[in-house]
Scaffold this motif. Structure first.
Motif, mmCIF file in Angstrom:
data_model
loop_
_atom_site.group_PDB
_atom_site.id
_atom_site.type_symbol
_atom_site.label_atom_id
_atom_site.label_comp_id
_atom_site.label_asym_id
_atom_site.label_seq_id
_atom_site.Cartn_x
_atom_site.Cartn_y
_atom_site.Cartn_z
ATOM 1 N N VAL A 1 0.819 -1.223 0.000
ATOM 2 C CA VAL A 1 0.000 0.000 0.000
ATOM 3 C C VAL A 1 0.845 1.261 0.000
ATOM 4 O O VAL A 1 0.342 2.351 -0.275
ATOM 5 N N LEU A 2 2.129 1.142 0.318
ATOM 6 C CA LEU A 2 3.011 2.307 0.353
ATOM 7 C C LEU A 2 3.604 2.614 -1.019
ATOM 8 O O LEU A 2 4.319 3.612 -1.174
ATOM 9 N N ARG A 3 3.317 1.761 -1.991
ATOM 10 C CA ARG A 3 3.817 1.971 -3.349
ATOM 11 C C ARG A 3 2.651 2.039 -4.321
ATOM 12 O O ARG A 3 1.589 1.481 -4.087
ATOM 13 N N ASP A 4 2.893 2.713 -5.446
ATOM 14 C CA ASP A 4 1.843 2.843 -6.459
ATOM 15 C C ASP A 4 1.806 1.662 -7.425
ATOM 16 O O ASP A 4 0.839 1.497 -8.161
ATOM 17 N N ALA B 1 17.089 -16.518 1.449
ATOM 18 C CA ALA B 1 16.033 -16.571 2.464
ATOM 19 C C ALA B 1 15.734 -15.174 2.995
ATOM 20 O O ALA B 1 14.572 -14.812 3.199
ATOM 21 N N ASP B 2 16.774 -14.352 3.188
ATOM 22 C CA ASP B 2 16.583 -12.984 3.671
ATOM 23 C C ASP B 2 15.829 -12.144 2.640
ATOM 24 O O ASP B 2 14.986 -11.311 3.003
ATOM 25 N N ARG B 3 16.129 -12.357 1.360
ATOM 26 C CA ARG B 3 15.410 -11.640 0.300
ATOM 27 C C ARG B 3 13.935 -12.007 0.304
ATOM 28 O O ARG B 3 13.057 -11.148 0.170
ATOM 29 N N MET B 4 13.664 -13.304 0.450
ATOM 30 C CA MET B 4 12.285 -13.783 0.459
ATOM 31 C C MET B 4 11.534 -13.220 1.662
ATOM 32 O O MET B 4 10.380 -12.799 1.544
ATOM 33 N N LYS B 5 12.175 -13.187 2.815
ATOM 34 C CA LYS B 5 11.540 -12.654 4.013
ATOM 35 C C LYS B 5 11.230 -11.165 3.849
ATOM 36 O O LYS B 5 10.178 -10.692 4.300
ATOM 37 N N LYS B 6 12.122 -10.449 3.191
ATOM 38 C CA LYS B 6 11.923 -9.010 2.964
ATOM 39 C C LYS B 6 10.689 -8.773 2.092
ATOM 40 O O LYS B 6 9.869 -7.883 2.365
ATOM 41 N N ILE B 7 10.532 -9.577 1.048
ATOM 42 C CA ILE B 7 9.371 -9.451 0.162
ATOM 43 C C ILE B 7 8.082 -9.787 0.914
ATOM 44 O O ILE B 7 7.081 -9.082 0.811
ATOM 45 N N ILE B 8 8.113 -10.880 1.676
ATOM 46 C CA ILE B 8 6.928 -11.286 2.442
ATOM 47 C C ILE B 8 6.546 -10.200 3.445
ATOM 48 O O ILE B 8 5.363 -9.881 3.613
ATOM 49 N N ARG B 9 7.545 -9.617 4.080
ATOM 50 C CA ARG B 9 7.298 -8.603 5.120
ATOM 51 C C ARG B 9 6.768 -7.300 4.528
ATOM 52 O O ARG B 9 5.851 -6.687 5.084
ATOM 53 N N GLU B 10 7.340 -6.867 3.399
ATOM 54 C CA GLU B 10 6.987 -5.563 2.836
ATOM 55 C C GLU B 10 5.741 -5.627 1.951
ATOM 56 O O GLU B 10 4.927 -4.706 1.977
ATOM 57 N N ASP B 11 5.602 -6.673 1.156
ATOM 58 C CA ASP B 11 4.422 -6.804 0.286
ATOM 59 C C ASP B 11 3.327 -7.546 1.036
ATOM 60 O O ASP B 11 2.928 -8.650 0.665
ATOM 61 N N ASN B 12 2.852 -6.909 2.093
ATOM 62 C CA ASN B 12 1.914 -7.579 2.997
ATOM 63 C C ASN B 12 0.577 -6.847 2.990
ATOM 64 O O ASN B 12 0.230 -6.157 3.946
ATOM 65 N N ASN B 13 -0.150 -6.998 1.892
ATOM 66 C CA ASN B 13 -1.460 -6.362 1.754
ATOM 67 C C ASN B 13 -2.483 -7.426 1.362
ATOM 68 O O ASN B 13 -2.952 -7.470 0.232
ATOM 69 N N PRO B 14 -2.835 -8.303 2.299
ATOM 70 C CA PRO B 14 -3.723 -9.424 1.969
ATOM 71 C C PRO B 14 -5.135 -8.954 1.654
ATOM 72 O O PRO B 14 -5.619 -7.964 2.212
#
Length: 271
Positions: A36-39, A248-261
Motif C-alpha cells: 500500500v506504500l507503493r503505487d 532466504a533474507d530476500r524472500m523474508k523481505k518481500i513477504i514482510r513488505e508486500d503484505n497487503n492481503p
C-alpha cells in the motif's frame, strides 16, 4: 397483454438459464496492489470456470494450465512464493460452500473454509459496462468495503474470487481503496472437463497464520533439510546456485513488505 409480457420474460429467462448452465469460462483482469506504500500494481489474468451452475473454480490462467498438466502428467507449475498472493477459490453453490486454497512450494495443498457471510446491499444505481446493463451493490468482506456491478443479463449468481449471491454475474468489483479490482474481459465455453484441486487438508485461519509464520521464519527450511542445492533462474533460463541465507533474507523481505492481503482482517504481522 400483461400476461404475454410475463410469459415472454420467463421464456427469455429460461433460454438464458439453458445457455449458461453449460460449462462456461469467465475471464477477469485482476489488478492488485501488494504494497500500500507503493503505487505499483500487479495484473493477473484470471478465470472463473463455472460447471453446471453449481461448482465453480476461480484461479489464475497459469494455475488453470497447471491443474490440467497435473491431471494429465502429474506435474504442474504456477506456485507463488507468498501465500498472500494466492487467490484460488472453489465454490459449491448448491451447498453454499466456499473454500480458499493455498499451495506451498512443495505442492502441499490447504483449504480454508470461508464462513464469512456476504450481506449484499443492492442499490438502485445502474450503468453500462461494455455491452452489459449493470446495477450497483455493496458488501463488506475481509475487513474491506467492496462495490460490485452485476448484470441480470447473465443469470449466474457468481463472480470472481469468493464473491457470489447477487441476482446476476458480477462484471466488476473493487474495494474502496482500489487495492483489488476484478474486471470481466471475456466469456467462452470451457468444454466438458474442468480440472481443479480436489485433494488437500482443510485448515482454519488460525492454522493458516501459524503455517505462514513458520514459513516466514525460514522460507528455505525444507530445502535445507533435504540437503539439495538450491538454484534459481538467472533470467536467461539457466539455473544458478545462490547463497541460501541471502536468498532466504530476500524472500523474508518481500513477504514482510508486500503484505497487503485481500482478507485484511486476517493480516499477519511479519517481524
Amino acid at each position: 397483454m400483461k400476461k404475454n409480457k410475463i410469459f415472454l420474460f420467463f421464456l427469455v429467462l429460461s433460454v438464458f438459464n439453458s445457455i449458461y448452465c453449460q460449462n462456461k469460462t469467465f475471464k477477469y483482469d485482476f489488478e492488485y496492489k501488494p504494497n500500500v506504500l507503493r503505487d505499483s500494481t500487479i495484473l493477473e489474468k484470471t478465470v472463473l470456470d463455472v460447471k453446471d451452475d453449481n461448482l465453480s473454480i476461480f484461479r489464475t490462467e497459469q494455475e488453470k494450465i497447471s491443474d490440467s498438466l497435473i491431471a494429465s502428467t502429474g506435474l504442474g507449475s504456477g506456485r507463488k512464493m507468498r501465500f498472500e498472493d494466492q487467490f484460488y477459490v472453489k465454490k459449491n453453490l448448491s451447498k453454499n460452500e466456499v473454500f480458499k486454497s493455498i499451495q506451498t512450494m512443495f505442492r502441499e495443498i490447504f483449504f480454508i473454509k470461508i464462513n464469512e457471510e456476504l450481506d449484499w446491499k443492492i442499490l438502485p444505481e445502474k450503468n453500462m459496462i461494455g455491452t452489459f446493463n449493470v446495477q450497483k451493490a455493496t458488501v463488506n468482506y475481509g475487513g474491506r468495503n467492496w462495490t460490485a456491478w452485476f448484470t441480470i443479463e447473465i443469470p449466474i449468481q457468481n463472480g470472481p474470487y469468493i464473491f457470489y449471491g447477487l441476482p446476476g454475474l458480477i462484471i466488476k468489483i473493487s474495494d474502496a481503496e482500489n487495492n483489488f479490482i476484478f474486471s470481466l474481459t471475456e466469456i467462452k465455453d470451457s468444454g466438458k472437463d474442468v480440472y481443479y484441486r480436489t485433494k488437500g487438508s482443510e485448515i482454519t485461519w488460525e492454522q493458516f497464520k501459524k503455517l505462514s509464520e513458520n514459513y516466514y521464519s525460514d522460507p528455505l527450511a525444507r530445502v535445507k533439510s533435504m540437503g539439495v542445492p538450491f538454484k534459481i533462474n538467472d533470467g536467461n533460463g539457466n539455473p544458478v546456485s545462490v547463497d541460501m541465507k541471502l536468498q532466504a533474507d530476500r524472500m523474508k523481505k518481500i513477504i514482510r513488505e508486500d503484505n497487503n492481503p485481500i482478507e485484511f482482517n486476517h493480516k499477519i504481522k511479519y517481524e
